[in-house]
Design an enzyme around this catalytic site. Sequence first.
Site, PDB file in Angstrom:
ATOM      1  CE1 TYR A   1      -4.122   2.018   0.725  1.00 31.66           C
ATOM      2  CE2 TYR A   1      -2.465   3.445   1.740  1.00 31.66           C
ATOM      3  CZ  TYR A   1      -3.742   3.248   1.238  1.00 31.66           C
ATOM      4  OH  TYR A   1      -4.638   4.296   1.225  1.00 31.66           O
ATOM      5  CG  ASP A   2       3.101   2.394   3.505  1.00 32.49           C
ATOM      6  OD1 ASP A   2       1.968   2.907   3.557  1.00 32.49           O
ATOM      7  OD2 ASP A   2       3.709   1.974   4.504  1.00 32.49           O
TER       8      ASP A   2
ATOM      9  CE  LYS B   1       2.349   6.375  11.877  1.00 31.54           C
ATOM     10  NZ  LYS B   1       1.440   5.244  11.607  1.00 31.54           N
TER      11      LYS B   1
ATOM     12  CB  SER C   1      -1.987  11.338   7.738  1.00 32.29           C
ATOM     13  OG  SER C   1      -3.084  10.472   7.839  1.00 32.29           O
TER      14      SER C   1
ATOM     15  CB  CYS D   1      -8.613 -36.066   4.598  1.00 37.00           C
ATOM     16  SG  CYS D   1      -9.324 -34.836   3.464  1.00 37.00           S
TER      17      CYS D   1
END
Length: 651
Positions: free
Chosen positions: A36-37, A105, A81, A388
């Site tokens: 994302y960054d 943070k 931000s 299985c």
Amino acid sequence: MSISEIERMKELNKLLEKASDAYYNTGVEIMSDHEYDTLYDELAELEKETGVILSGSRTQKVGYEVSSALKKVKHTSKMLSLDKTKSIPELTEWLGDNKGFLSWKLDGLTIVLTYEGGRLSQAVTRGNGETGEDITVNARHIIGIPAAIPFMGRLVVRGEALMKYSDFERVNAEIEETSRYKNPRNLCVGTVRNLDSRITAERNINFFAFNLVSANEYEENSFSKRIKWLEELGFQVVHGISVTKETLEASVKEFESLISENEFPSDGLVLMLDDVAYGLSLGVTSHAPRNGIAFKWRDETADTKLLEVEWSASRTGLLNPIAIFEPVELEGTTVSRASVHNLSIVKQLKLGIGDTVSVYKANMIIPQILENKTCSDSLEIPQICPVCSGKTEVKTSNEEVETLICVNTECAAKHIGKFEHFVQRDAMNIVGLSTATIEMLVREGFIHSFKDFYHLDEHREKITALEGFGEKSYQKLYEAVEASRHTELSRVLYAMGIPNIGRASSRLICREYPEAEMLEKLTEEELTAIDTIGAVLAKDFVNFFNDSDNIKEFHELLEELEIVPPEAADNDSPASGKTFVITGSVKLWKNRNELKAFIEAKGGKVASAVSSKTDYLINNDSASNSSKNKTAKSLGVPIITEEEFKTMTEA
């Protein structure tokens, strides 16, 4: 500027929007924080180069768009931000000759609290920075948020709600696997925004105040002293220290050394100017205030060779991909495994055995694959289950996330929950047998039914050769299993996992019918004749023993055990013969089960609902408007706290 640059910016915004919406509104993580960054930084760089910022750009947004049923609240001022850096020299240059406050943070959900007249009046999530959600009811159940404070003016404080790693593992283990959360932050967000406040109360969410926004007639100008004042008011506050440019680098390294023992997730540090007035006078940019900066850890990475992808089977049939690679040193530890989470991410990484992959530790703790440098895309997706040998299928969720599942309903891995219940403390009490170990034993084919726990010695060599196991670990497991052979019949009955038959009911039934052969022949009439055993429980009990497979497993288990008499109850205790109901959270005992066990040891009984037969309702909040409180008051049943109950039993 070219058309291709504009198209790329549109594509980046679309990818980031989709990831953000999935992350905050559904709890599904479709890309890593690092990915994302990287995309975000690419978008910001394109905007800088071209001078174009498209309408609705993610670089101009903060947080998530609100899409739940919670009440929407507009923030009095836009929440922005902080700018970020991964460079200590840049951090030092930013601080200059100023004094700063350096703190964790925290990696959770930002909440704004408002107090009026000394009491919490509103709690709002950050949301998209302009509009958040009202979670006041839930906030009253979050650790670290005082309901009342010794300050009568209007006070506004910001902080982070988050979960301890230990609570995340505990709660996540109780959630249906297909709905589990990838990390503590996702689970915290889902919990705090849940419409049922009881869920918030049960999950131990913590709040740490990190900024005093305003307080009428409070004139302290030092950021660090304002944080200290919040602590004096009763808030849980973020850990931080005062720094200058001379001490900053050493302080950052000190925080870094504490990461491994930190109980709470953190993805870096925050540096704020200690002079509050000066910091505010600097103003803001279009998306960030100038009075603080975030420092994100520069992830240590290492290239290694992918050796295999292990498909770990789970109780829901989900096959979770785990990358196994040549061991590398990261952040001071040796790493050789990393979860790849789902089939979609396997495909995105274009994995193949022998590929060169770059790995790192997210938040310097959790191993992750950063990128695949060779991208052979040759990995074969298994068509049969490793446990299985049943068929597998690819399923696609509403969020377009692909997962691989085993479709065999009889797959042993799907019975892990049953085995977890079997070994727990109130059941067979096989000490130290974790879910991870149970999953490993099932996956390797050592456990198919309850009796198999008592024959692990037949697989000793194979077990001691497994990763994470050695002779010492095996010996501890063997001794714990052997110790559980000597047990009470009521524990065995509870361990069988009969629907609705809890520990207390098991004790009551075995008190009336203390021989194993009696239990499987009981009728509904005989069971309902026992005090507090109702028709539903009786029916479930009888149905269980009407199943020949269940009887067979019960008999096979009993052959492995030595049944011992239960400890005699304290019939001289004031609680003896009394019926109690417990509601709300407990404080003096570790949990409700421990309190139930104490009551029964004192000769008392514990019921699930308040009735005319109830002698006491134990509730630390006697003023609450819960249904049990209302019923108790209408029937004249005394409501007592844990303290009062403890005093009663000591009389």
